[in-house]
Design an enzyme around this catalytic site. Structure first.
Site, mmCIF file in Angstrom:
data_model
loop_
_atom_site.group_PDB
_atom_site.id
_atom_site.type_symbol
_atom_site.label_atom_id
_atom_site.label_comp_id
_atom_site.label_asym_id
_atom_site.label_seq_id
_atom_site.Cartn_x
_atom_site.Cartn_y
_atom_site.Cartn_z
ATOM 1 N N GLN A 125 1.049 -1.527 -0.328
ATOM 2 C CA GLN A 125 -0.076 -0.204 -0.108
ATOM 3 C C GLN A 125 0.678 0.914 0.210
ATOM 4 O O GLN A 125 0.813 1.615 -1.122
ATOM 5 C CB GLN A 125 -1.071 -0.034 1.565
ATOM 6 C CG GLN A 125 -1.877 -1.245 2.382
ATOM 7 C CD GLN A 125 -2.784 -0.717 2.658
ATOM 8 O OE1 GLN A 125 -3.764 0.351 2.535
ATOM 9 N NE2 GLN A 125 -2.536 -1.508 3.811
ATOM 10 N N ALA A 181 7.370 -5.125 5.117
ATOM 11 C CA ALA A 181 6.652 -5.550 6.335
ATOM 12 C C ALA A 181 5.839 -7.166 6.260
ATOM 13 O O ALA A 181 5.112 -7.232 4.900
ATOM 14 C CB ALA A 181 6.271 -4.448 6.918
ATOM 15 N N TYR A 182 6.109 -7.512 7.460
ATOM 16 C CA TYR A 182 4.656 -8.867 7.718
ATOM 17 C C TYR A 182 3.490 -7.497 8.259
ATOM 18 O O TYR A 182 3.843 -7.484 9.832
ATOM 19 C CB TYR A 182 5.483 -9.934 8.364
ATOM 20 C CG TYR A 182 4.341 -11.313 8.283
ATOM 21 C CD1 TYR A 182 4.104 -11.787 8.042
ATOM 22 C CD2 TYR A 182 3.420 -10.832 9.567
ATOM 23 C CE1 TYR A 182 3.481 -12.848 7.860
ATOM 24 C CE2 TYR A 182 2.373 -12.079 9.381
ATOM 25 C CZ TYR A 182 2.527 -12.821 8.874
ATOM 26 O OH TYR A 182 1.897 -14.034 9.773
ATOM 27 N N THR A 183 2.718 -7.834 8.070
ATOM 28 C CA THR A 183 1.036 -7.487 8.354
ATOM 29 C C THR A 183 -0.383 -7.559 8.244
ATOM 30 O O THR A 183 -0.900 -7.142 8.798
ATOM 31 C CB THR A 183 0.752 -5.845 6.986
ATOM 32 O OG1 THR A 183 0.189 -6.697 5.780
ATOM 33 C CG2 THR A 183 2.013 -4.950 6.809
ATOM 34 N N TYR A 210 2.734 -9.867 15.932
ATOM 35 C CA TYR A 210 2.808 -9.140 14.686
ATOM 36 C C TYR A 210 3.006 -7.819 15.300
ATOM 37 O O TYR A 210 4.257 -6.918 15.568
ATOM 38 C CB TYR A 210 1.641 -8.638 14.066
ATOM 39 C CG TYR A 210 1.022 -7.003 13.145
ATOM 40 C CD1 TYR A 210 2.066 -6.891 11.984
ATOM 41 C CD2 TYR A 210 0.802 -5.265 13.914
ATOM 42 C CE1 TYR A 210 1.983 -5.628 10.912
ATOM 43 C CE2 TYR A 210 0.969 -5.015 13.036
ATOM 44 C CZ TYR A 210 1.695 -5.023 11.661
ATOM 45 O OH TYR A 210 2.141 -2.981 11.134
ATOM 46 N N LYS A 266 7.366 -5.852 15.199
ATOM 47 C CA LYS A 266 7.336 -4.814 15.062
ATOM 48 C C LYS A 266 8.220 -3.512 15.675
ATOM 49 O O LYS A 266 9.050 -2.883 15.976
ATOM 50 C CB LYS A 266 5.865 -4.263 14.567
ATOM 51 C CG LYS A 266 5.186 -4.639 12.956
ATOM 52 C CD LYS A 266 6.145 -4.565 11.735
ATOM 53 C CE LYS A 266 6.064 -3.132 11.721
ATOM 54 N NZ LYS A 266 6.660 -2.734 10.243
HETATM 55 N N1 LIG Z 1 -1.687 -2.099 6.731
HETATM 56 C C1 LIG Z 1 -1.793 -1.037 8.557
HETATM 57 O O1 LIG Z 1 -3.246 -1.164 8.811
HETATM 58 C C2 LIG Z 1 -1.013 -0.564 8.936
HETATM 59 C C3 LIG Z 1 -0.953 -0.059 9.901
HETATM 60 C C4 LIG Z 1 0.681 0.634 10.659
HETATM 61 C C5 LIG Z 1 1.063 0.218 10.641
HETATM 62 N N2 LIG Z 1 1.856 -0.221 9.555
HETATM 63 C C6 LIG Z 1 2.337 -0.187 8.793
HETATM 64 O O2 LIG Z 1 2.962 0.701 7.497
HETATM 65 C C7 LIG Z 1 4.379 -0.249 6.822
HETATM 66 C C8 LIG Z 1 3.101 -0.436 5.311
HETATM 67 O O3 LIG Z 1 2.349 -0.774 5.524
HETATM 68 P P1 LIG Z 1 1.635 -1.542 3.688
HETATM 69 O O4 LIG Z 1 -0.128 -1.926 4.596
HETATM 70 O O5 LIG Z 1 1.943 -0.480 2.501
HETATM 71 O O6 LIG Z 1 2.259 -2.493 4.307
HETATM 72 P P2 LIG Z 1 1.723 -3.965 2.837
HETATM 73 O O7 LIG Z 1 0.477 -3.080 2.173
HETATM 74 O O8 LIG Z 1 1.260 -6.045 3.196
HETATM 75 O O9 LIG Z 1 2.974 -3.999 1.584
HETATM 76 C C9 LIG Z 1 3.555 -4.384 2.392
HETATM 77 C C10 LIG Z 1 5.005 -4.574 1.542
HETATM 78 O O10 LIG Z 1 6.478 -5.127 2.243
HETATM 79 C C11 LIG Z 1 6.355 -6.707 0.969
HETATM 80 N N3 LIG Z 1 7.785 -7.368 1.852
HETATM 81 C C12 LIG Z 1 6.878 -8.816 2.736
HETATM 82 N N4 LIG Z 1 8.268 -9.120 2.947
HETATM 83 C C13 LIG Z 1 9.261 -8.762 2.649
HETATM 84 C C14 LIG Z 1 10.423 -9.146 1.983
HETATM 85 N N5 LIG Z 1 11.300 -9.928 2.910
HETATM 86 N N6 LIG Z 1 11.080 -8.300 1.754
HETATM 87 C C15 LIG Z 1 10.912 -7.317 0.758
HETATM 88 N N7 LIG Z 1 9.339 -6.739 1.339
HETATM 89 C C16 LIG Z 1 8.879 -6.935 1.771
HETATM 90 C C17 LIG Z 1 5.496 -7.306 0.754
HETATM 91 O O11 LIG Z 1 5.643 -7.913 0.024
HETATM 92 P P3 LIG Z 1 5.452 -9.335 -0.958
HETATM 93 O O12 LIG Z 1 2.938 -8.608 -1.326
HETATM 94 O O13 LIG Z 1 5.211 -10.101 -2.148
HETATM 95 O O14 LIG Z 1 4.020 -10.408 0.919
HETATM 96 C C18 LIG Z 1 4.399 -5.858 0.054
HETATM 97 O O15 LIG Z 1 4.750 -5.580 -1.230
HETATM 98 C C19 LIG Z 1 4.598 -1.118 7.524
HETATM 99 O O16 LIG Z 1 5.785 -0.727 7.990
HETATM 100 C C20 LIG Z 1 3.073 -1.839 8.555
HETATM 101 O O17 LIG Z 1 3.972 -2.343 9.794
HETATM 102 C C21 LIG Z 1 0.350 -0.421 8.584
#
Ligand SMILES: NC(=O)c1ccc[n+]([C@@H]2O[C@H](COP(=O)([O-])OP(=O)(O)OC[C@H]3O[C@@H](n4cnc5c(N)ncnc54)[C@H](OP(=O)(O)O)[C@@H]3O)[C@@H](O)[C@H]2O)c1
Length: 287
Positions: A12, A61-63, A126, A130
């Site tokens: 995202q 991240a692993y989300t 999770y 983090k």
């Molecule tokens: N989503 C939420 O509601 C939320 C809330 C609070 C904080 N956050 C934080 O905000 C940040 C961005 O979140 P997001 O929602 O954009 O996450 P996301 O949509 O799940 O995207 C995470 C990306 O990381 C990739 N990834 C996973 N393992 C990897 C690895 N070993 N090496 C390289 N890339 C890897 C994934 O690829 P694959 O698709 O191939 O797995 C995916 O493209 C994260 O740090 C998350 O913890 C998110």
């Protein structure tokens, strides 16, 4: 011109950076798990060989919050060891790091918005993984920002808004939790906010600082869903329920609103209310 490497750029937040990059005066390198796997040191070093990078934006991240309860090792590999690997390479090559973290590092027992210095006490795998990533950064000597965010959604990737739109169109009624309070965050706004940090690089030289960033305002998941349905004119009957009546594998904080004063002052950034920001999404989203 700054050279910026973005990890996890198919997610995202990474996709939002990609989307706004064309109008920016930075040189971006967008990577995903295939070409820059943060859990593999050899892969990281090979990729960076001969490249001069000023800043890494770690969107990888692993989300999967509930799945993490069954995949603890995998969650830690990405959210802890992956970050440790990035810290090592930043140390070695004098690269600055902007890392993203979560409101799930808190237990949710506060009755007022969480400040960056409030005690962390994650209740889920999770959240713990983090936090372990954050701690690797704080223990190091690199120049870094940790930006905690909450309830992220985007026109890209998988998220609550898209799930609710799909459910709302296929069901006549839905039960949604109303005793978990936080703030939805448009990933586009987080990406724009992060840019303001990139324009102030000297400010965070040789320091490791935690910031809180979400949209303004407060909502329950029920309020959020109601707003989504009103905005998208979805006719689905919503019933507010308690978390105890919707058991999930992972425990989520009941309250995780952020105090964002520090970010707003340090980077002179005005944050949109979540209700205004979700209207922006409506203009772009593909349902
Ligand atoms: N989503 C939420 O509601 C939320 C809330 C609070 C904080 N956050 C934080 O905000 C940040 C961005 O979140 P997001 O929602 O954009 O996450 P996301 O949509 O799940 O995207 C995470 C990306 O990381 C990739 N990834 C996973 N393992 C990897 C690895 N070993 N090496 C390289 N890339 C890897 C994934 O690829 P694959 O698709 O191939 O797995 C995916 O493209 C994260 O740090 C998350 O913890 C998110």
């Amino acid at each position: 011109m700054l050279n910026i490497l973005v990890t996890g750029s198919s997610g995202q937040l990474g996709s939002e950076f990609k989307n706004i990059s064309a109008r920016l005066n930075f040189q971006f390198i967008f990577t995903d798990r295939e070409d820059f796997n943060i859990t593999e040191k050899i892969n990281i070093n090979d990729f960076l060989e001969g490249k001069s990078i000023d800043v890494i934006l770690n969107c990888a991240a692993y989300t999967a919050v509930d799945k993490a309860e069954d995949e603890e090792e995998k969650a830690y590999l990405i959210n802890h060891i992956g970050v440790k690997n990035l810290v090592e390479v930043c140390e070695k090559k004098n690269i600055k790091l902007i890392h993203f973290s979560t409101d799930y590092v808190f237990d949710g027992l506060n009755h007022k918005p969480y400040h960056e210095n409030d005690r962390v006490s994650p209740k889920s795998v999770y959240g713990c993984s983090k936090l372990a990533g954050e701690q690797e950064i704080m223990r190091s000597e690199i120049s870094a920002l940790i930006i905690r965010t909450s309830w992220l959604y985007s026109r890209f990737g998988h998220n609550f808004v898209k799930s609710m739109l799909a459910l709302g169109q296929s069901r006549t009624h839905l039960n949604i939790v109303y005793d978990q309070i936080g703030t939805p965050t448009n990933a586009r706004d987080l990406a724009e906010a992060t840019l303001s940090c990139l324009h102030n690089l000297d400010q965070w030289e040789n320091k490791r600082t935690v910031y809180h960033f979400s949209n303004e305002g407060v909502a329950s998941w029920y309020d959020f869903t109601k707003e989504i349905f009103d905005l998208f004119e979805i006719n689905c009957n919503l019933q507010p329920i308690l978390s105890k009546d919707y058991p999930t594998k992972a425990i989520r904080p009941h309250y995780s609103v952020f105090d964002k004063t520090k970010f707003k002052i340090d980077f002179n950034f005005a944050i949109k209310h979540w209700k205004d920001s979700i209207k922006d999404l409506k203009m772009n989203i593909i349902v």
